[in-house]
Design a protein around this motif. Structure first.
Motif, PDB file in Angstrom:
ATOM      1  N   PHE A 174       8.638  30.309  84.089  1.00  0.00           N
ATOM      2  CA  PHE A 174       7.339  30.817  84.553  1.00  0.00           C
ATOM      3  C   PHE A 174       6.318  29.708  84.783  1.00  0.00           C
ATOM      4  N   ASN A 175       6.027  28.930  83.724  1.00  0.00           N
ATOM      5  CA  ASN A 175       4.960  27.948  83.861  1.00  0.00           C
ATOM      6  C   ASN A 175       5.105  26.907  82.750  1.00  0.00           C
ATOM      7  N   LEU A 176       5.416  25.683  83.128  1.00  0.00           N
ATOM      8  CA  LEU A 176       5.610  24.629  82.132  1.00  0.00           C
ATOM      9  C   LEU A 176       4.312  24.262  81.424  1.00  0.00           C
ATOM     10  N   ASN A 177       3.184  24.346  82.108  1.00  0.00           N
ATOM     11  CA  ASN A 177       1.901  24.045  81.479  1.00  0.00           C
ATOM     12  C   ASN A 177       1.600  25.072  80.381  1.00  0.00           C
ATOM     13  N   PHE A 178       1.820  26.335  80.686  1.00  0.00           N
ATOM     14  CA  PHE A 178       1.640  27.392  79.681  1.00  0.00           C
ATOM     15  C   PHE A 178       2.556  27.143  78.485  1.00  0.00           C
ATOM     16  N   THR A 179       3.796  26.736  78.765  1.00  0.00           N
ATOM     17  CA  THR A 179       4.752  26.460  77.694  1.00  0.00           C
ATOM     18  C   THR A 179       4.225  25.368  76.781  1.00  0.00           C
ATOM     19  N   GLU A 180       3.751  24.288  77.377  1.00  0.00           N
ATOM     20  CA  GLU A 180       3.254  23.150  76.582  1.00  0.00           C
ATOM     21  C   GLU A 180       2.005  23.508  75.789  1.00  0.00           C
ATOM     22  N   GLN A 181       1.075  24.187  76.431  1.00  0.00           N
ATOM     23  CA  GLN A 181      -0.232  24.417  75.824  1.00  0.00           C
ATOM     24  C   GLN A 181      -0.253  25.564  74.810  1.00  0.00           C
TER      25      GLN A 181
ATOM     26  N   GLU B 259       4.934  26.693  72.920  1.00  0.00           N
ATOM     27  CA  GLU B 259       5.879  25.916  72.112  1.00  0.00           C
ATOM     28  C   GLU B 259       5.615  25.981  70.610  1.00  0.00           C
ATOM     29  N   HIS B 260       4.373  25.780  70.207  1.00  0.00           N
ATOM     30  CA  HIS B 260       4.053  25.735  68.780  1.00  0.00           C
ATOM     31  C   HIS B 260       4.431  27.055  68.095  1.00  0.00           C
ATOM     32  N   GLY B 261       3.981  28.145  68.657  1.00  0.00           N
ATOM     33  CA  GLY B 261       4.294  29.461  68.084  1.00  0.00           C
ATOM     34  C   GLY B 261       5.778  29.772  68.141  1.00  0.00           C
ATOM     35  N   PHE B 262       6.430  29.361  69.214  1.00  0.00           N
ATOM     36  CA  PHE B 262       7.863  29.626  69.344  1.00  0.00           C
ATOM     37  C   PHE B 262       8.657  28.864  68.294  1.00  0.00           C
ATOM     38  N   TYR B 263       8.309  27.600  68.084  1.00  0.00           N
ATOM     39  CA  TYR B 263       9.033  26.817  67.077  1.00  0.00           C
ATOM     40  C   TYR B 263       8.826  27.415  65.686  1.00  0.00           C
ATOM     41  N   ALA B 264       7.619  27.815  65.389  1.00  0.00           N
ATOM     42  CA  ALA B 264       7.352  28.458  64.092  1.00  0.00           C
ATOM     43  C   ALA B 264       8.171  29.737  63.967  1.00  0.00           C
TER      44      ALA B 264
END
Length: 190
Positions: A151-158, A161-166
């Protein structure tokens, strides 16, 4: 090459001879167990392919700490899945052709040997039932990540990612579950 014994038979009788004498059919229960085991093997490979896609898509974006941790998590998870696949294949090989065959095993009739093979495959399939559930959950998790990465790499980074890893390490933690399953599987069969 047709053997001399049946070379004088007409073709239809040769086929009948082979079907009665030379061909042994698998037991239906054995066939179902093998298909179930192959289905599990296919499912682990499918999940590994999704992990490869995630790792490839992660390489398309800027490097973040969370991305490194997610990548490491999935590399380790994929290694565990391949280890389980290797174990399943080796267990199946040992069922079909045991390494240390006793004299009593050698003297078994074909039907007794077939029953031993079938019971071994059914038991192995039963041990792997929980793995199917884990793999289904893991596939859903990977599908979610692939959707966001697409969908959107910027959304993924910002934001993601943090919530997904947790979430993957604290809530679901399929890596720990798969690792525990692998260890239990090896312990039960040794």
């Amino acid at each position: 090459m047709v053997s001399k014994e049946i070379s004088n038979f007409e073709p239809a009788r040769q086929t009948l001879y082979y079907s009665r004498r030379a061909m042994t059919l698998h037991d239906i229960e054995e066939e179902e167990a093998v298909k179930e085991l192959v289905s599990i093997l296919d499912q682990t490979l499918s999940v590994s392919a999704k992990i490869n896609e995630v790792i490839g898509r992660l390489s398309e974006k800027r490097v973040t700490l969370e991305e490194k941790m997610i990548r490491s998590y999935f590399h380790t998870l994929s290694a565990e899945l391949f280890s389980i696949n290797s174990y399943i294949h080796q267990a199946m090989a040992d069922i079909y052709q045991p390494k240390n065959i006793s004299e009593s095993e050698r003297s078994l009739k074909a039907s007794e040997r077939s029953a031993r093979i079938t019971s071994g495959l059914v038991a192995l399939s039963g041990q792997l039932a929980a793995l199917k559930t884990l793999l289904s959950g893991l596939a859903a998790q990977l599908d979610q990540l692939i959707k966001v990465l697409t969908f959107n790499l910027n959304f993924t980074e910002q934001y993601f990612e943090h919530g997904f890893y947790a979430h993957i390490t604290n809530d679901e933690n399929f890596l720990a579950q798969i690792s525990d399953f692998k260890n239990l599987l090896k312990t039960n069969c040794n």
